[in-house]
Structure formats: structure tokens, C-alpha cells
Motif scaffolding. Structure first.
Motif, short mmCIF file in Angstrom:
data_model
loop_
_atom_site.label_atom_id
_atom_site.label_comp_id
_atom_site.label_asym_id
_atom_site.label_seq_id
_atom_site.Cartn_x
_atom_site.Cartn_y
_atom_site.Cartn_z
N TYR A 29 0.84 -1.21 0.00
CA TYR A 29 0.00 0.00 0.00
C TYR A 29 0.87 1.26 0.00
CZ TYR A 29 -3.36 3.51 1.49
OH TYR A 29 -4.13 4.64 1.56
N LYS A 30 1.94 1.24 0.76
CA LYS A 30 2.83 2.40 0.82
C LYS A 30 3.47 2.66 -0.54
CE LYS A 30 6.55 4.43 3.55
NZ LYS A 30 7.47 4.24 4.70
N MET A 31 3.83 1.56 -1.27
CA MET A 31 4.43 1.72 -2.59
C MET A 31 3.44 2.36 -3.56
SD MET A 31 5.90 -1.25 -5.14
CE MET A 31 4.25 -1.99 -5.24
N TYR A 32 2.19 1.85 -3.57
CA TYR A 32 1.18 2.41 -4.48
C TYR A 32 0.83 3.85 -4.10
CZ TYR A 32 0.47 -2.25 -6.43
OH TYR A 32 0.66 -3.44 -7.08
N LYS A 33 0.85 4.15 -2.82
CA LYS A 33 0.55 5.50 -2.38
C LYS A 33 1.63 6.48 -2.86
CE LYS A 33 -0.83 8.10 1.71
NZ LYS A 33 -1.10 8.05 3.18
N CYS A 34 2.89 6.05 -2.76
CA CYS A 34 3.98 6.90 -3.27
C CYS A 34 3.88 7.08 -4.78
CB CYS A 34 5.34 6.29 -2.89
SG CYS A 34 5.66 6.29 -1.11
N MET A 35 3.49 6.01 -5.46
CA MET A 35 3.33 6.13 -6.90
C MET A 35 2.20 7.08 -7.27
SD MET A 35 3.81 2.10 -7.98
CE MET A 35 3.28 2.41 -9.67
N SER A 36 1.11 7.07 -6.48
CA SER A 36 0.01 7.99 -6.75
C SER A 36 0.43 9.44 -6.57
CB SER A 36 -1.18 7.66 -5.85
OG SER A 36 -0.86 7.92 -4.49
N TYR A 37 1.27 9.69 -5.55
CA TYR A 37 1.79 11.05 -5.35
C TYR A 37 2.66 11.48 -6.53
CZ TYR A 37 0.16 10.82 -0.52
OH TYR A 37 -0.62 10.73 0.62
N GLU A 38 3.48 10.53 -7.03
CA GLU A 38 4.35 10.83 -8.16
C GLU A 38 3.53 11.15 -9.41
OE1 GLU A 38 7.86 11.44 -10.26
OE2 GLU A 38 7.53 11.18 -8.10
N LEU A 39 2.49 10.35 -9.65
CA LEU A 39 1.64 10.61 -10.82
C LEU A 39 0.88 11.93 -10.68
CD1 LEU A 39 0.19 7.01 -11.43
CD2 LEU A 39 1.94 8.20 -12.76
N LYS A 40 0.46 12.23 -9.47
CA LYS A 40 -0.25 13.49 -9.25
C LYS A 40 0.68 14.67 -9.51
CE LYS A 40 -3.12 15.92 -5.88
NZ LYS A 40 -3.70 15.87 -4.51
#
Length: 253
Positions: A97-108
Motif C-alpha cells: 500500500y505504501k508503494m502504491y501511495k507513493c506512486m500515486s503522489y508521483e503521478l499526481k
């Protein structure tokens, strides 16, 4: 008077767990399950007035934490093989979950940066767009040899031979005979004008093909219809005599 507490909004139970781990500054691989479970349950108690559908997801995680807490509090049996850590599955989910959350911040962040970018439509001159690079014949024919050309020629000829029907090819060339009804009618009119009477059988025997016989027969019917000729036959199976209806011709009685 009840005290109203404004809770921070979390996207789900895993998001809340990550917040508690960061708040307590603990290692995600060594979660103090007792302390984290107590804090998690305090947060659940403050969500009594929230949407039940949302609270249900947090209650499932609360049950999971209590199950892990109870298993860790049980006395460990002395066995040779090392027991699996009850927190391992939870740690794995938190890491994902932490990995996907960081990826979502990067995409944002990339989306925000992309909104500041302006693109210019292509404006290529017509002369440049229609330009075609000239063909270098020497480079094009560099790998072509007489042997390759001969092989290509034989391959093409072989394909042409395969298309020929071995049976129909022996029939020879079939050509359609062009016999015009108008021309044949005109010819018979002139023939009847020159001959007062003539044989129907002799006229058909003089034709060179079946098509000419058919067209000649149709022309005779047309002349009979217009009254330019008439026929006579004395007995059955006798030859049919054709008479011209021109002036001065002898008509049969």
C-alpha cells in the motif's frame, strides 16, 4: 455537552495504520502490535457517527489487529522450527500500500507539472511535407545479381503455369462469334430481292456455324412478320421454299 472531535480523513484502514506507524516513529518490520491496536481502536470509537459502509472496512482491520495481538500474547511453545511472525502478512500489505501511495503522489505531481506545459501544433511547410528522399539506385541494386533475378523470373513463371487448367488448356482458344441480327436481316433482304424463290434448307446449309444458322432463322421469322417473304411446303418433310414478295415474283397457287 459532548466534545466534538474533528478526525483526520483516511482513505482506508491501511492508510490509518501507516499514519499511526509514522506518528509513533516505529519500524514497519517490527510493529508494536499492542500499542498500535489500542490507538487504532481509539480512532474507531471516534468514528461512530461516520458512514457505516466506511466504518465496516476499519472494523475488519480492527478484528485483524486483535487477532494478531491475541496470537502474540499467547505463550510460545518450544519447538525446533521457528514460528512464522503473525505480523508478516500485515507488513506485506502495508509495504504494498505504501508503494502504491507513493506512486500515486508521483503521478499526481506529474499531472500538475503537465498542466503547465503548452504544446504547439505542427506547422510544417507544404514543400517540406511533400519532399521525398531520392532513391539511390546503386544502393537499391547493390545486392541484386543475375542469379537472383533469374530465380525471381522462374518463380513468377511457375506461378503463372500453376494457374493454367491442365484440361481446359487443351481446348484451344475459344472466341465468340459476332453475328448481328440486323446485318443478317439486311443480307436476307438483299438476297430475297435478287432471288424470287430459294430453298430454306440450302440457305441454312450455306451457313458456317450454329450461331449463323440461329441468327439466319431469326431473321427469316422477322422478314415473314414484316411480310417481305412467305414460305410454302407441299408435303410434310419436304424442303421449304421461300418466296420474295417483291413485284413481279411468281406466287404459288
Amino acid at each position: 455537552m459532548d466534545l466534538t472531535v474533528k478526525l483526520q480523513v483516511f482513505e482506508g484502514p491501511l492508510d490509518l495504520l501507516l499514519h499511526l506507524l509514522e506518528k509513533n516513529k516505529v519500524n514497519i518490520y517490527d510493529i508494536p502490535i499492542v500499542e498500535i491496536t489500542n490507538q487504532y481502536m481509539e480512532y474507531i470509537n471516534e468514528m461512530k457517527r461516520q458512514d457505516l459502509n466506511v466504518v465496516s472496512e476499519f472494523l475488519v482491520m480492527a478484528a485483524t489487529l486483535l487477532d494478531i495481538k491475541s496470537r502474540m500474547l499467547l505463550p510460545k511453545e518450544e519447538i525446533e522450527e521457528e514460528e512464522e511472525d503473525p505480523r508478516a502478512e500485515l507488513v506485506q500489505k502495508l509495504l504494498e500500500y505504501k508503494m502504491y501511495k507513493c506512486m500515486s503522489y508521483e503521478l499526481k505531481d506529474r499531472q500538475i507539472d503537465a498542466q503547465r506545459v503548452l504544446f504547439k501544433a505542427p506547422t510544417i511547410p507544404e514543400e517540406v511535407r511533400q519532399y521525398e528522399e531520392p532513391v539511390d539506385l546503386q544502393e537499391l541494386m547493390s545486392e541484386v545479381t543475375l542469379r537472383k533475378l533469374n530465380a525471381v523470373f522462374k518463380s513468377v513463371m511457375r506461378k503463372q503455369e500453376d494457374k493454367i487448367d491442365p484440361i481446359r488448356s487443351r481446348f484451344g482458344k475459344i472466341e465468340k462469334e459476332e453475328v448481328s441480327l440486323e446485318e443478317r436481316t439486311r443480307y436476307l433482304e438483299e438476297y430475297a430481292a435478287a432471288h424470287s424463290q430459294f430453298s430454306f434448307r440450302g440457305l441454312l446449309e450455306a451457313q458456317s456455324s450454329k450461331m449463323e444458322i440461329i441468327v439466319t432463322f431469326l431473321s427469316l421469322l422477322e422478314l415473314m412478320k414484316t411480310g417481305k417473304i412467305h414460305i410454302s411446303q407441299e408435303c410434310i418433310f419436304d424442303d421449304i421454299i421461300i418466296f420474295s414478295n417483291r413485284e413481279g415474283s411468281q406466287m404459288p397457287a
